[in-house]
Design a protein around this motif. Structure first.
Motif, PDB file in Angstrom:
ATOM      1  N   VAL A  86       1.012  -0.972   0.130  1.00  0.00           N
ATOM      2  CA  VAL A  86       0.203   0.076  -0.015  1.00  0.00           C
ATOM      3  C   VAL A  86       0.947   1.274  -0.215  1.00  0.00           C
ATOM      4  CG1 VAL A  86      -1.828   1.393   1.049  1.00  0.00           C
ATOM      5  CG2 VAL A  86      -1.635  -1.197   1.616  1.00  0.00           C
ATOM      6  N   VAL A  87       0.527   1.925  -0.922  1.00  0.00           N
ATOM      7  CA  VAL A  87       1.248   3.496  -0.951  1.00  0.00           C
ATOM      8  C   VAL A  87       0.850   4.448  -1.352  1.00  0.00           C
ATOM      9  CG1 VAL A  87       3.462   1.889  -2.437  1.00  0.00           C
ATOM     10  CG2 VAL A  87       1.569   2.886  -3.693  1.00  0.00           C
ATOM     11  N   ARG A  88       0.758   5.724  -0.385  1.00  0.00           N
ATOM     12  CA  ARG A  88       0.212   6.737  -0.219  1.00  0.00           C
ATOM     13  C   ARG A  88       0.687   8.031  -1.457  1.00  0.00           C
ATOM     14  NH1 ARG A  88      -1.321   9.282   5.251  1.00  0.00           N
ATOM     15  NH2 ARG A  88      -2.790   7.257   5.361  1.00  0.00           N
ATOM     16  N   VAL A  89      -0.056   8.309  -1.542  1.00  0.00           N
ATOM     17  CA  VAL A  89       0.318   9.107  -3.039  1.00  0.00           C
ATOM     18  C   VAL A  89      -0.073  10.955  -2.874  1.00  0.00           C
ATOM     19  CG1 VAL A  89       1.165   9.644  -5.805  1.00  0.00           C
ATOM     20  CG2 VAL A  89       0.571   7.497  -4.944  1.00  0.00           C
ATOM     21  N   PRO A  90       0.575  11.834  -2.730  1.00  0.00           N
ATOM     22  CA  PRO A  90      -0.348  13.675  -2.158  1.00  0.00           C
ATOM     23  C   PRO A  90      -0.509  13.470  -3.672  1.00  0.00           C
ATOM     24  CG  PRO A  90       1.837  13.186  -2.362  1.00  0.00           C
ATOM     25  CD  PRO A  90       2.032  11.833  -3.312  1.00  0.00           C
ATOM     26  N   GLY A  91      -2.035  14.455  -3.023  1.00  0.00           N
ATOM     27  CA  GLY A  91      -2.873  14.203  -4.080  1.00  0.00           C
ATOM     28  C   GLY A  91      -4.241  13.788  -4.949  1.00  0.00           C
ATOM     29  N   ASP A  92      -5.356  14.751  -5.464  1.00  0.00           N
ATOM     30  CA  ASP A  92      -6.258  13.727  -6.041  1.00  0.00           C
ATOM     31  C   ASP A  92      -5.885  13.064  -7.227  1.00  0.00           C
ATOM     32  OD1 ASP A  92      -7.924  15.179  -4.416  1.00  0.00           O
ATOM     33  OD2 ASP A  92      -8.523  16.884  -5.497  1.00  0.00           O
ATOM     34  N   ILE A  93      -5.623  11.372  -7.352  1.00  0.00           N
ATOM     35  CA  ILE A  93      -4.591  11.366  -8.519  1.00  0.00           C
ATOM     36  C   ILE A  93      -6.359  10.489  -8.345  1.00  0.00           C
ATOM     37  CG2 ILE A  93      -3.379   9.461  -9.323  1.00  0.00           C
ATOM     38  CD1 ILE A  93      -2.378  12.178  -7.571  1.00  0.00           C
TER      39      ILE A  93
END
Ligand code: FES
Length: 344
Positions: A86-93
């Protein structure tokens, strides 16, 4: 394996093949995660690993200077999962359709253009559609990491990608390319990538400022604009910087593009280390030549000609910085009309 991307717009789950990095798996699965170079140098693809085993491919990747390793941050383009993660990515993807894909290719038509520049084609196993200005990442078995290169050709759908590469000291891929036997070699291709694209629907005049092999994506723009008749109604001003007359390549093709649209396409080749000799003008009669750094030559010739322009920049970092400064401060172009990819 599965990768879960946690984003502000919700979670997206994609499949990941063995050995595939998080960035490529995400883009291939249609998750529009942020990236620029796709090869570990820019730091744009930062993410935080929330769960699961992930291995770093290139421990010394320059882009790692932008991540907080103590907070489990890493670069998606260098992180290879060895299990579900599980990875967290900044922003509204958001999820998109038709993401880039991986496939095999074979190197052909290898040709040396100058003492430190080669061109070659990669014949694909299935056709690829891409926009002029985009790039692909090439990975060779036995050579660590991928290399990003812009395509020089363009058509709606192609089964052959053309590239041009300038030798860099100490590069494993470059050493193999220049000193090995690349003709016929099998390699992996991931693409298309990049947002420094040319879209005729935008209706903009084109300004290209390139140094060395940075001209690659701009050749695709010239090809597209010429073949589609775009330069019947829109201008292209192209500035191409090399050191000396012996370093000039693609002179014939640039000359052809000017001759195809003589009123609208202008090409100037700037030599930084010497004055252009009469021989160059004789060989490429429709191309102009000048002495100086390419962004300074462009600034002098473009004065008061920045109407309805989209600017494309590629080349060595000092040249790119100079050209970007000019486009922001003199041309006063908004960010959306300045396009470049940070690789190299
Ligand atoms: Fe990963 Fe540039 S460091 S996209």
């Amino acid at each position: 394996m599965k990768i879960t991307f946690q984003t502000k717009a919700g979670n997206h789950i994609v499949d990941c093949a063995e050995g595939e990095n998080v960035l490529f798996a995400g883009l291939r699965g249609g998750v529009a995660v942020p990236y620029e170079c796709a090869t570990g140098t820019c730091g744009t693809c930062r993410c935080r690993v929330m769960d699961g085993p992930v291995e770093l491919q290139w421990n010394d990747a320059p882009g790692l200077t932008y991540v907080k390793r103590e907070k489990n941050e890493t670069l998606m383009c260098q992180a290879v999962p060895t299990g579900d993660c599980v990875v967290r990515v900044p922003g509204d993807i958001v999820k998109t359709e038709n993401g880039p894909a991986s496939q095999s290719g074979r190197m052909e038509n290898f040709e040396r253009l100058t003492h430190d520049v080669v061109r070659f084609s990669v014949v694909l196993e299935r056709p690829m559609s891409f926009m002029a200005g985009q790039f692909a990442v090439l990975t060779l078995p036995g050579i660590e990491g991928g290399r990003a290169y812009s395509m020089t050709n363009h058509a709606t759908s192609v089964d052959r990608l053309d590239f041009v590469v300038k030798r860099k000291t100490g590069g494993g891929f470059c050493n193999w390319l220049f000193d090995g036997s690349p003709e016929g070699a099998e390699l992996q291709v991931f693409g298309p990538l990049g947002r420094a694209t040319f879209d005729p629907a935008e209706g903009k005049n084109v300004l290209c400022i390139a140094g060395g092999s940075g001209i690659a994506g701009m050749m695709a723009i010239l090809e597209h604009g010429t073949a589609s008749g775009y330069f019947g109604t829109h201008r292209a001003d192209v500035f191409f910087g090399v050191r000396t007359g012996d370093d000039v390549f693609f002179g014939d093709a640039l000359n052809r593009y000017v001759e195809a649209s003589p009123k609208q396409v202008n090409v100037t080749i700037a030599l930084s280390d010497e004055a252009p000799g009469a021989e160059l003008a004789k060989r490429f009669p429709s191309v102009k030549f000048a002495q100086g750094f390419v962004h300074e030559v462009a600034a002098a010739q473009m004065k008061d000609r920045y109407d309805n322009i989209c600017g494309y920049v590629a080349g060595p970092p000092p040249m790119v910085d100079g050209a970007l400064r000019m486009l922001v401060l003199e041309a006063r172009l908004p960010g959306t009309d300045i396009r470049y990819d940070k690789f190299g």
